[in-house]
Design an enzyme around this catalytic site. Structure first.
Site, PDB file in Angstrom:
ATOM      1  CG  HIS A  19       0.187 -16.645   1.758  1.00 12.66           C
ATOM      2  ND1 HIS A  19       1.233 -17.622   1.829  1.00 12.66           N
ATOM      3  CD2 HIS A  19      -0.605 -17.216   0.447  1.00 12.66           C
ATOM      4  CE1 HIS A  19       1.158 -18.715   1.002  1.00 12.66           C
ATOM      5  NE2 HIS A  19      -0.035 -18.247   0.032  1.00 12.66           N
ATOM      6  CB  ALA A  70      -4.547  -7.834  -0.712  1.00 18.82           C
ATOM      7  NE  ARG A  76      -0.085   4.753  11.516  1.00 16.40           N
ATOM      8  CZ  ARG A  76       0.413   5.927  11.200  1.00 16.40           C
ATOM      9  NH1 ARG A  76      -0.140   7.191  11.882  1.00 16.40           N
ATOM     10  NH2 ARG A  76       1.102   6.052  10.184  1.00 16.40           N
ATOM     11  NE  ARG A  93     -14.798   1.935   0.377  1.00 16.08           N
ATOM     12  CZ  ARG A  93     -16.285   1.446   0.716  1.00 16.08           C
ATOM     13  NH1 ARG A  93     -17.235   1.946   1.210  1.00 16.08           N
ATOM     14  NH2 ARG A  93     -16.132   0.199   0.289  1.00 16.08           N
TER      15      ARG A  93
END
Length: 101
Positions: A19, A70, A76, A93
């Site tokens: 998906h 997910a 960007r 992170r």
């Protein structure tokens, strides 16, 4: 779903979950829906992981070893070895590159 009007490049050893949506085009403009804005290429580097239901929008470059969480919507560029998530996707992170001896 991969929708390419211009160009989508996917590097080596990438993991793309179910998906996932990757599209380099908006399909129609906001004011004049009869004239589509220009498509912008997408570049996905080597060893990238795109988790379930994430969306990669036009003009984005995803650096080597990056992970997109997910459900994230990437609007960007994503630096190499970075975990991003959220809507819009933001840096969560920095990841440690895996070195094969």
């Amino acid at each position: 779903i991969i929708s390419a009007r211009n160009s989508i490049t996917i590097g080596k050893n990438c993991q793309i979950a179910n998906h996932v949506i990757i599209m380099d085009d908006d399909f129609h403009g906001l004011e004049n829906r009869d004239i589509p804005p220009p498509a912008e290429p997408i570049r996905i580097g080597d060893d990238v992981w795109l988790a379930s239901r994430c969306t990669i929008l036009k003009g984005v470059q995803i650096g080597q070893g990056a992970v997109v969480a997910a459900g994230a919507v990437v609007t960007r560029d994503v630096p190499p070895y970075t975990l991003v998530g959220g809507v819009p996707a933001r840096v969560i992170r920095t990841l440690t590159p895996h070195v094969v001896a």
